[in-house]
Scaffold this motif. Structure first.
Motif, PDB file in Angstrom:
ATOM      1  N   SER A   1       0.828  -1.208   0.000  1.00  0.00           N
ATOM      2  CA  SER A   1       0.000   0.000   0.000  1.00  0.00           C
ATOM      3  C   SER A   1       0.859   1.252   0.000  1.00  0.00           C
ATOM      4  CB  SER A   1      -0.929   0.004   1.222  1.00  0.00           C
ATOM      5  OG  SER A   1      -0.163  -0.044   2.423  1.00  0.00           O
ATOM      6  N   ALA A   2       2.166   1.088   0.243  1.00  0.00           N
ATOM      7  CA  ALA A   2       3.089   2.227   0.247  1.00  0.00           C
ATOM      8  C   ALA A   2       3.707   2.397  -1.130  1.00  0.00           C
ATOM      9  CB  ALA A   2       4.177   2.026   1.288  1.00  0.00           C
ATOM     10  N   HIS A   3       3.800   3.626  -1.597  1.00  0.00           N
ATOM     11  CA  HIS A   3       4.453   3.903  -2.866  1.00  0.00           C
ATOM     12  C   HIS A   3       4.953   5.340  -2.873  1.00  0.00           C
ATOM     13  CE1 HIS A   3       0.023   4.313  -3.267  1.00  0.00           C
ATOM     14  NE2 HIS A   3       0.325   5.465  -3.802  1.00  0.00           N
ATOM     15  N   ASP A   4       5.758   5.668  -3.871  1.00  0.00           N
ATOM     16  CA  ASP A   4       6.360   6.992  -3.935  1.00  0.00           C
ATOM     17  C   ASP A   4       5.407   8.007  -4.537  1.00  0.00           C
ATOM     18  OD1 ASP A   4       8.607   6.015  -2.797  1.00  0.00           O
ATOM     19  OD2 ASP A   4       9.894   6.176  -4.562  1.00  0.00           O
ATOM     20  N   ALA A   5       5.538   9.248  -4.089  1.00  0.00           N
ATOM     21  CA  ALA A   5       4.782  10.378  -4.619  1.00  0.00           C
ATOM     22  C   ALA A   5       5.729  11.566  -4.728  1.00  0.00           C
ATOM     23  CB  ALA A   5       3.608  10.714  -3.696  1.00  0.00           C
ATOM     24  N   VAL A   6       5.380  12.507  -5.599  1.00  0.00           N
ATOM     25  CA  VAL A   6       6.192  13.709  -5.800  1.00  0.00           C
ATOM     26  C   VAL A   6       5.611  14.845  -4.972  1.00  0.00           C
ATOM     27  CG1 VAL A   6       6.946  15.430  -7.475  1.00  0.00           C
ATOM     28  CG2 VAL A   6       6.943  13.010  -8.084  1.00  0.00           C
ATOM     29  N   VAL A   7       6.479  15.535  -4.247  1.00  0.00           N
ATOM     30  CA  VAL A   7       6.062  16.677  -3.433  1.00  0.00           C
ATOM     31  C   VAL A   7       5.990  17.913  -4.329  1.00  0.00           C
ATOM     32  CG1 VAL A   7       6.626  18.146  -1.453  1.00  0.00           C
ATOM     33  CG2 VAL A   7       7.151  15.690  -1.384  1.00  0.00           C
ATOM     34  N   VAL A   8       4.811  18.530  -4.397  1.00  0.00           N
ATOM     35  CA  VAL A   8       4.636  19.725  -5.228  1.00  0.00           C
ATOM     36  C   VAL A   8       4.313  20.966  -4.397  1.00  0.00           C
ATOM     37  CG1 VAL A   8       3.919  18.404  -7.247  1.00  0.00           C
ATOM     38  CG2 VAL A   8       2.187  19.224  -5.639  1.00  0.00           C
ATOM     39  N   GLY A   9       4.182  20.813  -3.083  1.00  0.00           N
ATOM     40  CA  GLY A   9       3.890  21.972  -2.253  1.00  0.00           C
ATOM     41  C   GLY A   9       3.700  21.578  -0.799  1.00  0.00           C
ATOM     42  N   PHE A  10       3.248  22.553   0.005  1.00  0.00           N
ATOM     43  CA  PHE A  10       3.031  22.297   1.427  1.00  0.00           C
ATOM     44  C   PHE A  10       1.990  23.272   1.948  1.00  0.00           C
ATOM     45  CE2 PHE A  10       6.350  25.467   1.085  1.00  0.00           C
ATOM     46  CZ  PHE A  10       6.031  26.414   2.049  1.00  0.00           C
ATOM     47  N   THR A  11       1.429  22.941   3.110  1.00  0.00           N
ATOM     48  CA  THR A  11       0.546  23.865   3.837  1.00  0.00           C
ATOM     49  C   THR A  11       1.223  24.225   5.146  1.00  0.00           C
ATOM     50  OG1 THR A  11      -0.654  22.130   5.029  1.00  0.00           O
ATOM     51  CG2 THR A  11      -1.494  22.746   2.854  1.00  0.00           C
ATOM     52  N   GLY A  12       0.803  25.368   5.710  1.00  0.00           N
ATOM     53  CA  GLY A  12       1.438  25.840   6.922  1.00  0.00           C
ATOM     54  C   GLY A  12       2.649  26.685   6.611  1.00  0.00           C
ATOM     55  N   ALA A  13       3.500  26.897   7.593  1.00  0.00           N
ATOM     56  CA  ALA A  13       4.701  27.720   7.431  1.00  0.00           C
ATOM     57  C   ALA A  13       5.829  26.900   6.840  1.00  0.00           C
ATOM     58  CB  ALA A  13       5.129  28.287   8.782  1.00  0.00           C
ATOM     59  N   ARG A  14       6.645  27.530   5.993  1.00  0.00           N
ATOM     60  CA  ARG A  14       7.783  26.818   5.411  1.00  0.00           C
ATOM     61  C   ARG A  14       8.728  26.324   6.511  1.00  0.00           C
ATOM     62  NH1 ARG A  14      10.580  26.197   0.684  1.00  0.00           N
ATOM     63  NH2 ARG A  14       9.111  27.483  -0.487  1.00  0.00           N
ATOM     64  N   SER A  15       8.863  27.083   7.609  1.00  0.00           N
ATOM     65  CA  SER A  15       9.770  26.704   8.681  1.00  0.00           C
ATOM     66  C   SER A  15       9.280  25.487   9.466  1.00  0.00           C
ATOM     67  CB  SER A  15       9.968  27.879   9.643  1.00  0.00           C
ATOM     68  OG  SER A  15       8.728  28.277  10.205  1.00  0.00           O
ATOM     69  N   ARG A  16       7.981  25.167   9.354  1.00  0.00           N
ATOM     70  CA  ARG A  16       7.409  23.992  10.025  1.00  0.00           C
ATOM     71  C   ARG A  16       6.144  23.585   9.279  1.00  0.00           C
ATOM     72  NH1 ARG A  16       8.521  21.399  14.685  1.00  0.00           N
ATOM     73  NH2 ARG A  16       6.832  20.317  15.799  1.00  0.00           N
ATOM     74  N   PRO A  17       6.275  22.934   8.137  1.00  0.00           N
ATOM     75  CA  PRO A  17       5.102  22.582   7.327  1.00  0.00           C
ATOM     76  C   PRO A  17       4.109  21.716   8.101  1.00  0.00           C
ATOM     77  CG  PRO A  17       7.140  22.237   6.109  1.00  0.00           C
ATOM     78  CD  PRO A  17       7.536  22.479   7.523  1.00  0.00           C
ATOM     79  N   HIS A  18       2.839  22.007   7.900  1.00  0.00           N
ATOM     80  CA  HIS A  18       1.795  21.222   8.550  1.00  0.00           C
ATOM     81  C   HIS A  18       1.535  19.921   7.791  1.00  0.00           C
ATOM     82  CE1 HIS A  18      -1.841  20.287  10.796  1.00  0.00           C
ATOM     83  NE2 HIS A  18      -2.495  20.159   9.657  1.00  0.00           N
ATOM     84  N   ALA A  19       1.516  20.004   6.463  1.00  0.00           N
ATOM     85  CA  ALA A  19       1.261  18.844   5.604  1.00  0.00           C
ATOM     86  C   ALA A  19       1.954  19.072   4.271  1.00  0.00           C
ATOM     87  CB  ALA A  19      -0.239  18.635   5.401  1.00  0.00           C
TER      88      ALA A  19
END
Length: 324
Positions: free
Chosen positions: A198-216
């Protein structure tokens, strides 16, 4: 004849290899779903989401012009690197601007594994049985060769089991199982898929929250170009993500670009239980191992970050953390 945007047929996960009955087995490649439309003098390439991505794949668009008019193909676009498929490279191609796309096509040439023929000579074939569509697909592409090729298929469950056991090393993540008598039912999960994990790779295209401590993290998953928001990151992963996220914002016609959302508009991704959520896009360069679960809402949990070998972190390029 089918026209874009076309909803593609999908597969439901199974835990064991189905046997018996009139079944066909195909390898499941780790790439991006793509529908090719060859109509009149035009070629259109459509992602699973319905987004037109023709400009991002000039190599495949040129190859598709050799198809007879009135042809519609469904399949997977992949990029081969060092003998295996490279999903991060496919996402990099899909997010390319028209200006950068030709150079990327030379650097990271794409291949197209066609697994269905939805129209031929302008006639809609979706109500025909898979067995008939498959025969016509092989006849159509048999003389063309790369980069447009029919995906391998077998009717032998034992041979399919051998594929399942031996092909992960080249990036094949499992099998897709189809009934020989099945019609093509757009938007439904009537096929079956058997994955190794069920685990596989994904590409990170962004984040939510602050760059210094991303929430997700905002991720693009194999076989789907629609960005999704992960479950909240564990504390350790937040610290690691803050250090690993690319410093520059994304640009171009790919996910997170102005021309995809309107000038100055913040891009949005789907978050489980919340709907659309605005996020800050980043340039390609970081991927993550994720796990998907389906309860009341489908969730995507980040298990670890994957970095180039020379990046900060573990020697093998992985950054692990307990998800929360």
């Amino acid at each position: 004849m089918p026209r874009p945007p076309l909803k593609v047929m999908l597969a439901e996960s199974v835990s064991t290899l189905p046997r018996g009955g009139r079944l066909a087995y195909e390898p499941k490649f780790d790439g991006h779903r793509m529908v090719i439309f060859r109509t009149g003098e035009r070629v259109l390439l459509q992602a699973r989401s319905g987004r037109i991505i023709t400009d991002a794949f000039p190599d495949l668009a040129a190859a598709a012009r050799q198809l007879p008019e009135g042809t519609v193909l469904d399949g997977e676009v992949v990029v081969w690197s060092e003998g295996r498929t490279d999903f991060a490279a496919v996402q990099k191609r899909a997010a390319a601007t028209p200006g950068r796309a030709p150079a990327l096509a030379r650097q990271l040439p794409a291949s197209y594994a066609a697994f269905d023929l939805l129209a031929e000579d302008g006639a809609d074939l979706r109500t025909s049985a898979y067995e008939k569509r498959r025969g016509r697909l092989v006849a159509l592409l048999g003389t063309m060769g790369p980069p447009l090729q029919a995906v391998p298929m077998t009717l032998d469950a034992d041979e399919a089991a051998t594929w399942y056991d031996t092909l992960p090393g080249i990036g094949v993540e499992g099998l897709v199982i189809k009934g020989l008598d099945q019609t093509y039912r757009s938007g439904t999960r009537a096929w079956m898929k058997l994955r190794h994990t069920s685990a596989h790779d994904a590409v990170v295209v962004g984040f939510t929250g602050a760059r210094s401590r991303p929430h997700a993290l905002v991720l693009v998953l194999p076989d789907d170009d629609t960005p999704v928001v992960s479950s909240p990151l564990a504390p350790a992963l937040r610290i690691q993500a803050a250090a690993a996220l690319p410093a520059q914002a994304a640009s171009g016609t790919g996910i997170g670009a102005d021309d995809a959302f309107g000038p100055g508009a913040a891009p949005v991704a789907m978050a489980a239980g919340l709907g659309e959520v605005a996020y800050q896009p980043v340039a390609a360069g970081l991927s993550a191992e994720v796990e998907q679960r389906t309860t009341r809402h489908a969730t995507t949990t980040v298990l670890r970050l994957r970095l180039p070998p020379d990046a900060v972190g573990d020697q093998d390029g992985d950054l692990s953390g307990t998800s929360g």
